[in-house]
Enzyme design. Structure first.
Site, PDB file in Angstrom:
ATOM      1  N   ASP A 121      41.197  50.473  47.492  1.00 38.63           N
ATOM      2  CA  ASP A 121      40.952  49.082  47.888  1.00 38.63           C
ATOM      3  C   ASP A 121      41.889  48.653  49.026  1.00 38.63           C
ATOM      4  O   ASP A 121      42.688  49.459  49.527  1.00 38.63           O
ATOM      5  CB  ASP A 121      41.111  48.202  46.635  1.00 38.63           C
ATOM      6  N   ASP A 177      32.838  41.301  48.199  1.00 39.35           N
ATOM      7  CA  ASP A 177      32.335  41.677  46.870  1.00 39.35           C
ATOM      8  C   ASP A 177      30.966  41.089  46.542  1.00 39.35           C
ATOM      9  O   ASP A 177      30.673  39.942  46.844  1.00 39.35           O
ATOM     10  CB  ASP A 177      33.321  41.202  45.803  1.00 39.35           C
TER      11      ASP A 177
HETATM   12  C1  GLA Z   1      38.265  44.102  45.199  1.00 38.33           C
HETATM   13  C2  GLA Z   1      37.115  45.087  45.365  1.00 38.33           C
HETATM   14  C3  GLA Z   1      36.253  45.077  44.108  1.00 38.33           C
HETATM   15  C4  GLA Z   1      37.101  45.428  42.888  1.00 38.33           C
HETATM   16  C5  GLA Z   1      38.279  44.464  42.788  1.00 38.33           C
HETATM   17  C6  GLA Z   1      39.280  44.900  41.725  1.00 38.33           C
HETATM   18  O1  GLA Z   1      37.812  42.793  45.167  1.00 38.33           O
HETATM   19  O2  GLA Z   1      36.356  44.790  46.500  1.00 38.33           O
HETATM   20  O3  GLA Z   1      35.176  45.994  44.236  1.00 38.33           O
HETATM   21  O4  GLA Z   1      37.533  46.749  42.996  1.00 38.33           O
HETATM   22  O5  GLA Z   1      38.997  44.377  44.008  1.00 38.33           O
HETATM   23  O6  GLA Z   1      40.382  44.044  41.656  1.00 38.33           O
END
Ligand code: GLA
Length: 371
Positions: free
Chosen positions: A126, A183
């Site tokens: 990430d 997301d």
């Molecule tokens: C970010 C990523 C998500 C997930 C969260 C976990 O937002 O884009 O896909 O992995 O972190 O905290």
């Protein structure tokens, strides 16, 4: 690691977020095998954020939270492997993960070695808490080097949300997939927005390093961590799945597949649509005759046509075959099958047209035939 088709699997985040634990992983592994998901191609089981303790151990290594993973990660990986699946985990290029757990910044080689020891096959990396002075490209390259030199094949799944124009540099890093957007949520507008972002970058997807449009929300029905209201309608879930498959995104399920009903299974396990995603050639799609009508040429000589009606009104589509390179001069037409209804639409000579309901998709696989 070199991958030839978009990776497929299940990821814990959409549904469980920080409630992930060993028991859930074991049950999910069983479900993936017993309910036909592994046979359909979903072979990675990935734990997302919130699996670790807040502090590294005295040896500098990440420590699985014993309350969630009482037997450690090697035991979990062994169980996942015993089912014929591959095991994925999560970290971050920054100092912390998005959930505030230890990130891999300047621990890349230590973490790669730890993951290899545990038997991990996949690392989602990430972008939270990335030091502002460090370009993302450098940090993904560094982790890719660490993974490539750790003695185990570990797929690198980059998750930089499209930041710093990820599409321009990601193929230089060694990542096998890369997130192109923020997301996903279990809402129609989220799916539509992710689709619309693809219009500016779809040329950058390609074999070996696949554009990850994020985990699927198919089947969430508003439940779980990224669920909102009642989620999408079945028609919208079909559109969502069609978009991801048509653009060759990794297909990482995110819903609680322990309770998937037959409607949801008929989407997630539609072999014909999965075959579009997994086409061995991965040729770039192209736009046909208007904003939301697309074609992709398959390795076996077929053409897949996709029409996505993202507007809130019912509409129509019109696809002249001359735009696909065919047309009268070739003496060829198309034998057309609808991949969602299974309906054989017969041989069409010069064009196909039809109606399309709001938020729905027409997905057609077409064989080139002599007229
Ligand atoms: C970010 C990523 C998500 C997930 C969260 C976990 O937002 O884009 O896909 O992995 O972190 O905290």
């Amino acid at each position: 690691m070199v991958v030839k088709t978009p990776p497929m699997g299940w990821n814990s985040w959409n549904t469980f977020a920080d409630r992930i634990n060993e028991e859930i992983v074991r049950t999910m592994a069983d479900v993936m095998v017993n309910e036909g998901y592994l046979d359909a191609g979903y072979n990675y089981l990935v734990i997302d954020d919130c699996w670790a303790l807040r502090e590294r151990g005295a040896d500098g290594r990440m420590v699985p939270d014993p309350a969630k993973f009482p037997n450690g990660m090697k035991a979990v990986a062994d169980y996942v492997h015993s089912k014929g699946l591959k095991f994925g985990m999560y970290s971050c290029v920054g100092n912390f993960t998005c959930g505030g757990f230890p990130g891999s910044f300047e621990y890349e080689f230590i973490d790669a070695a730890t993951l290899a020891e545990w038997g991990v096959d996949f690392l989602k990396l990430d972008y939270c808490y990335k030091p502002g002075t460090e370009p993302g490209a450098r940090l993904y390259r560094r982790m890719a080097l660490a993974l490539e030199n750790c003695g185990r094949e570990i797929l690198l799944s980059a998750c930089s949300w499209g930041a710093e124009e990820t599409h321009r540099w990601i193929k230089s890093t060694g990542a096998s997939m890369w997130r192109s957007t923020g997301d996903v949520f279990d809402t129609w507008s989220s799916v539509r927005d992710i689709y619309n972002i693809q219009k500016g970058i779809y040329e950058y997807n390609g074999a070996g390093c696949f554009n990850d449009m994020d985990m699927l929300v198919v089947g969430m029905y508003g439940k779980g961590h990224v669920g909102l209201d009642n989620g999408l309608t079945l028609d919208e879930y079909r559109t969502h799945f069609s978009m991801w498959a048509f653009f060759g995104s990794p297909l990482m399920m995110g819903s609680d597949i322990r309770g998937a009903d037959d409607d949801i299974k008929s989407i997630l396990l539609n072999k014909d649509v999965i075959a579009v995603d997994q086409d061995p050639a991965y040729r770039q799609p192209y736009n046909v005759n208007g904003a939301d009508t697309w074609a992709r040429h398959m390795a076996n000589g077929d053409i897949v046509l996709a029409v996505f009606n993202v507007s809130d009104n019912d509409g129509g589509y019109f696809i002249p075959f001359c735009e696909l390179g065919l047309g009268r001069v070739t003496g060829r037409g198309l034998r057309i099958r609808n991949l969602w209804t299974g309906e054989d639409l017969g041989v069409r000579k010069e064009q196909i047209a039809g109606g399309i309901k709001a938020h729905s998709t027409v997905l057609l696989r077409c064989e080139v035939v002599e007229l």
